[in-house]
Each structure stands twice: as C-alpha cells, then as structure tokens.
Design a protein around this motif. Structure first.
Motif, PDB file in Angstrom:
ATOM      1  N   GLY A 183     -37.259  44.263 -25.669  1.00  0.00           N
ATOM      2  CA  GLY A 183     -34.961  43.583 -24.857  1.00  0.00           C
ATOM      3  C   GLY A 183     -35.108  42.676 -25.734  1.00  0.00           C
ATOM      4  N   LEU A 184     -33.609  42.192 -25.774  1.00  0.00           N
ATOM      5  CA  LEU A 184     -33.292  41.558 -26.560  1.00  0.00           C
ATOM      6  C   LEU A 184     -32.492  40.232 -25.267  1.00  0.00           C
ATOM      7  N   VAL A 185     -33.162  38.869 -25.430  1.00  0.00           N
ATOM      8  CA  VAL A 185     -32.344  37.972 -24.468  1.00  0.00           C
ATOM      9  C   VAL A 185     -31.618  36.699 -25.144  1.00  0.00           C
ATOM     10  N   VAL A 186     -30.559  36.798 -24.640  1.00  0.00           N
ATOM     11  CA  VAL A 186     -29.617  35.999 -25.681  1.00  0.00           C
ATOM     12  C   VAL A 186     -28.768  35.234 -25.143  1.00  0.00           C
ATOM     13  N   GLY A 187     -28.222  34.145 -25.652  1.00  0.00           N
ATOM     14  CA  GLY A 187     -27.094  33.554 -25.174  1.00  0.00           C
ATOM     15  C   GLY A 187     -25.606  34.181 -25.356  1.00  0.00           C
ATOM     16  N   PRO A 188     -24.469  33.816 -24.823  1.00  0.00           N
ATOM     17  CA  PRO A 188     -23.237  34.540 -25.092  1.00  0.00           C
ATOM     18  C   PRO A 188     -22.653  34.920 -25.943  1.00  0.00           C
ATOM     19  N   ARG A 189     -22.689  35.976 -26.161  1.00  0.00           N
ATOM     20  CA  ARG A 189     -21.808  37.529 -27.958  1.00  0.00           C
ATOM     21  C   ARG A 189     -21.337  36.255 -28.101  1.00  0.00           C
ATOM     22  N   ARG A 190     -19.916  35.526 -27.919  1.00  0.00           N
ATOM     23  CA  ARG A 190     -19.013  34.559 -28.802  1.00  0.00           C
ATOM     24  C   ARG A 190     -19.305  33.888 -29.765  1.00  0.00           C
ATOM     25  N   PHE A 191     -20.876  33.463 -29.630  1.00  0.00           N
ATOM     26  CA  PHE A 191     -21.036  32.318 -30.700  1.00  0.00           C
ATOM     27  C   PHE A 191     -21.960  33.263 -32.069  1.00  0.00           C
ATOM     28  N   VAL A 192     -21.407  32.089 -33.225  1.00  0.00           N
ATOM     29  CA  VAL A 192     -22.397  34.132 -34.008  1.00  0.00           C
ATOM     30  C   VAL A 192     -23.182  33.388 -34.579  1.00  0.00           C
ATOM     31  N   PRO A 193     -24.689  32.471 -33.622  1.00  0.00           N
ATOM     32  CA  PRO A 193     -25.862  32.810 -33.864  1.00  0.00           C
ATOM     33  C   PRO A 193     -26.632  33.800 -33.231  1.00  0.00           C
ATOM     34  N   ALA A 194     -25.156  34.498 -31.754  1.00  0.00           N
ATOM     35  CA  ALA A 194     -26.241  35.233 -30.920  1.00  0.00           C
ATOM     36  C   ALA A 194     -25.120  36.862 -31.344  1.00  0.00           C
ATOM     37  N   GLN A 195     -24.497  37.086 -31.967  1.00  0.00           N
ATOM     38  CA  GLN A 195     -23.723  37.838 -32.708  1.00  0.00           C
ATOM     39  C   GLN A 195     -24.606  38.205 -33.658  1.00  0.00           C
ATOM     40  N   VAL A 220     -30.127  44.419 -24.636  1.00  0.00           N
ATOM     41  CA  VAL A 220     -29.862  43.584 -24.781  1.00  0.00           C
ATOM     42  C   VAL A 220     -29.304  42.902 -23.690  1.00  0.00           C
ATOM     43  N   ALA A 221     -29.933  41.781 -23.123  1.00  0.00           N
ATOM     44  CA  ALA A 221     -29.780  40.854 -21.505  1.00  0.00           C
ATOM     45  C   ALA A 221     -29.225  39.607 -21.677  1.00  0.00           C
ATOM     46  N   ILE A 222     -27.533  39.316 -21.793  1.00  0.00           N
ATOM     47  CA  ILE A 222     -27.472  37.819 -22.135  1.00  0.00           C
ATOM     48  C   ILE A 222     -27.280  37.260 -20.934  1.00  0.00           C
ATOM     49  N   SER A 223     -27.478  35.697 -21.549  1.00  0.00           N
ATOM     50  CA  SER A 223     -27.375  35.036 -20.530  1.00  0.00           C
ATOM     51  C   SER A 223     -26.807  33.677 -20.627  1.00  0.00           C
ATOM     52  N   PHE A 224     -27.026  32.278 -20.850  1.00  0.00           N
ATOM     53  CA  PHE A 224     -27.322  30.960 -21.131  1.00  0.00           C
ATOM     54  C   PHE A 224     -28.835  30.426 -21.838  1.00  0.00           C
ATOM     55  N   TYR A 225     -28.360  29.346 -22.540  1.00  0.00           N
ATOM     56  CA  TYR A 225     -29.527  29.033 -23.212  1.00  0.00           C
ATOM     57  C   TYR A 225     -30.439  28.451 -22.480  1.00  0.00           C
ATOM     58  N   THR A 226     -30.693  28.216 -21.608  1.00  0.00           N
ATOM     59  CA  THR A 226     -31.827  27.450 -20.237  1.00  0.00           C
ATOM     60  C   THR A 226     -33.233  28.387 -20.031  1.00  0.00           C
ATOM     61  N   VAL A 227     -33.810  28.277 -19.428  1.00  0.00           N
ATOM     62  CA  VAL A 227     -34.889  28.095 -18.699  1.00  0.00           C
ATOM     63  C   VAL A 227     -34.408  29.408 -17.376  1.00  0.00           C
ATOM     64  N   GLU A 228     -33.355  29.091 -17.112  1.00  0.00           N
ATOM     65  CA  GLU A 228     -32.762  29.708 -15.985  1.00  0.00           C
ATOM     66  C   GLU A 228     -32.354  30.885 -16.647  1.00  0.00           C
ATOM     67  N   GLY A 229     -31.810  30.485 -17.985  1.00  0.00           N
ATOM     68  CA  GLY A 229     -30.944  32.086 -18.201  1.00  0.00           C
ATOM     69  C   GLY A 229     -31.837  33.080 -18.429  1.00  0.00           C
ATOM     70  N   GLY A 230     -33.024  32.427 -19.323  1.00  0.00           N
ATOM     71  CA  GLY A 230     -34.089  32.940 -20.381  1.00  0.00           C
ATOM     72  C   GLY A 230     -34.627  34.463 -18.861  1.00  0.00           C
ATOM     73  N   GLN A 231     -35.235  33.429 -17.601  1.00  0.00           N
ATOM     74  CA  GLN A 231     -35.413  34.731 -16.764  1.00  0.00           C
ATOM     75  C   GLN A 231     -34.529  35.576 -15.685  1.00  0.00           C
ATOM     76  N   SER A 232     -33.496  35.309 -15.745  1.00  0.00           N
ATOM     77  CA  SER A 232     -32.374  36.042 -15.136  1.00  0.00           C
ATOM     78  C   SER A 232     -32.508  36.941 -16.380  1.00  0.00           C
ATOM     79  N   ALA A 233     -32.135  36.983 -17.392  1.00  0.00           N
ATOM     80  CA  ALA A 233     -31.805  38.103 -18.400  1.00  0.00           C
ATOM     81  C   ALA A 233     -33.283  38.928 -18.650  1.00  0.00           C
ATOM     82  N   ALA A 234     -34.486  38.167 -18.919  1.00  0.00           N
ATOM     83  CA  ALA A 234     -35.860  38.947 -19.061  1.00  0.00           C
ATOM     84  C   ALA A 234     -36.435  40.195 -17.376  1.00  0.00           C
ATOM     85  N   THR A 235     -35.668  39.090 -16.591  1.00  0.00           N
ATOM     86  CA  THR A 235     -36.325  39.823 -15.313  1.00  0.00           C
ATOM     87  C   THR A 235     -35.571  41.491 -15.121  1.00  0.00           C
ATOM     88  N   ARG A 236     -34.354  41.168 -15.386  1.00  0.00           N
ATOM     89  CA  ARG A 236     -33.406  42.347 -15.328  1.00  0.00           C
ATOM     90  C   ARG A 236     -34.005  43.663 -17.085  1.00  0.00           C
TER      91      ARG A 236
END
Length: 338
Positions: A183-195, A220-236
C-alpha cells in the motif's frame, strides 16, 4: 593558536595547514574546504576573522511551507549556507496554519528589494492554486527557483526529486521480499509530488502483476503529511490486509509504525514500512526506518547555482532538473509473513 588550529582541522576534516591558509586569507584552498573551515569556526564558537566575513551581495528570500517536517529545515539550512557562500543574506519565510501566507511573505520580500526568491514546496506544487502569482514575479524580472512541484505554466527553473524512480525502487524492494499486498500512504492528490508518487505506484503495481489499472487505486490511502495522517492512512491499509506500506514522508511513516503497534503487529515481522526523505531521526527509530533518500545537498546546490546565474543575468526559462534518489535499507523491511 596551535590548539585552536588543531581543533578546527579535526572538526573540518582538513589539514592544519589548510585551516591556517583559510584563517589567514591565503589562496590555494578549494571552495569546499573553505566552507568546512568556516563551518568549524561557527560550530566551535570561534569568531570569524574580519578578513573572512563576506561582503553582502544582497538579499534572497527563502520560502518554506513549515518546519515541523525535518526535510524542510534541512533544505533551508543547506540553502542558507550555500547562499552565504555567495555573499547573499537569506531571509527565511516559514508558513504555518493561520499565520503569514506565501503571498504576504512575497510582498514583504519585494518591499525589502530582494535579489531573488527560492520557493520550497510552495503553492506552485498545488495544481489547484493560481500560477498567476508566479507569472507576475517572472514578468517583473524577479529571479526565482522552485523546488519540488513542477508546473509548465511557470516560466522559471525547477529542481525536483525524481519521485517516479524513488517509488519504483521502493516497490521493487518490497516485491523482492515477497510482498504482494503493498500500500501507499500519501498526501492530498492535488499536489504534484503526490500525483507523481501515485502515478508511479499504480504503474509499479500493474507492472508486477499486483493490481490492474482499475484496482490499483484501492491500494492508495490519502491523508495529511503528519504523524496522525500517516497513522490514519496506514490503519486503513492494515485493515485491508496489506503487509507492506510505502509512505510519502518519514513523518507519515512514524504514524504507520504507530498504527502497526496499535494493532499488535510487529515491524518488520508482520508488516514492512518504508519512509521517504531520509530525515536525520529515522536511523534511530524502533526499528530503524528503511527510506527513500532525497539528495537535499545536491538539490540545494543546484538551486543556489541556478538562482545566482539568474541574478547574474541568465535568461528565465521553464525547465526541470530531476535528481536521482537512493533507497536506504534498514530494519523496518523484511520478508513477507507466510
């Protein structure tokens, strides 16, 4: 004086004679050695001799999104050091939620008549943002370089990490360890590096027969570039049976490690985790984090060299210089569980 020269030589990793030549303003010393001696003077608390103080060449704005993610302070510190080597005084502009915006910082920099601006992962990386703010700068003749977030609509040089190659290296490593649920944990899709990371991840899953074009995005699990965002996306991803997780930043990877532990899973016995950037702390996590290293020093040097060339009169043009990444394998990845 002899003791001081010895201390400086040891700190800088050069000979005593090299330190002596730098301190006394003598020729025959490379720029790299000179910078190391200057850094040693600063680290050891010695005041630089007057002859070593750079004559100010001007001001350069350095705009970064925030300082909580270690990759941004690393970029800022390296760029500031390199700019100082050219005689420029950097003005650091750090954004934070609810604080001064990028546009407000730019107005302030223009008021101070800066000679150029470096944008690190700024609004230029947001595909939903108006690129007109940068076109107005280029049309006014303001030299600038933008890091990570290429836009064909901005007539300026870009310096970027080759995210597609970085993702490919990480996925190949996990496949070689026998993982088929990646799986991939990544930030919001609208940002070029995430895309770019998402597109490369899809391609890799299809190429390795782990998904088809219609199902790749389910990994692919999209969240925010934070510890909490990574935790939430990884949990999914863990809830859907993934045994390996590639994160788009080391900070998000910390969240993935936390998510695994909260589910009673061991890293890397039950799940493998890969970060991104190779931040200074990741070699000391538990377990030490496998990560995709971003070549910060090389990218910063190219950025400063390009900006100085623009300030010296080189024409502005839309271009992107891509830098290779490196997979640093540590203990957070292992063979897939049976």
């Amino acid at each position: 004086m002899r003791t001081r020269l010895t201390d400086l030589a040891e700190q800088a990793g050069v000979s005593i004679s090299t330190v002596s030549r730098v301190v006394n303003g003598k020729p025959g010393v490379s720029d790299d050695a000179r910078q190391r001696v200057l850094a040693a003077l600063d680290v050891l608390g010695y005041e630089r001799p007057a002859t070593l103080r750079n004559e100010p060449a001007g001001l350069v704005g350095l705009v970064v999104p925030e300082l909580t993610n270690p990759v941004f302070p690393a970029f800022a510190q390296t760029i500031e050091t390199l700019l100082a080597g050219h005689g420029f005084t950097p003005l650091l502009c750090t954004q934070s939620p609810g604080g001064t915006t990028e546009d407000e910082y730019v107005e302030t920099l223009l008021h101070h008549k800066v000679d150029g601006i470096v944008f690190v992962s700024g609004r230029h990386a947001d595909t939903e943002a108006d690129p007109g703010r940068y076109r107005r700068l280029t049309s006014s003749g303001m030299p600038m370089v933008l890091i990570n977030g290429y836009s064909p609509a901005i007539e300026a040089p870009f310096v970027s990490a080759d995210d597609a190659a970085g993702v490919a290296m990480a996925v190949r490593h996990l496949v070689s360890l026998g993982h088929s649920r990646i799986g991939l944990v990544v930030g919001p899709r609208r940002f070029v590096p995430a895309q770019r990371k998402i597109d490369a991840f899809h391609e890799q899953l299809v190429a390795h027969g782990l998904a088809d074009e219609t199902t790749a995005d389910e990994h692919v699990a999209i969240s925010f570039y934070t510890v909490e965002g990574g935790q939430s996306a990884a949990t999914r991803l863990l809830e859907s049976g993934h045994t390996a997780i590639l994160c788009a930043s080391d900070v998000m990877a910390l969240g993935a490690l936390r998510a695994a532990r909260q589910r009673g899973l061991s890293v890397p016995r039950d799940v493998s985790v890969i970060g991104y950037d190779d931040s200074p702390f990741v070699a000391w996590t538990n377990p030490p984090l496998t990560t995709v290293r971003q070549p910060i020093e090389a990218m910063a040097r190219a950025t400063v060299d390009t900006l100085v060339a623009r300030i010296d009169g080189a024409p502005a043009q839309n271009s992107e210089l891509l830098f290779d990444l490196e997979l640093v394998v540590r203990e957070s990845t292992a063979a897939a569980p049976h």
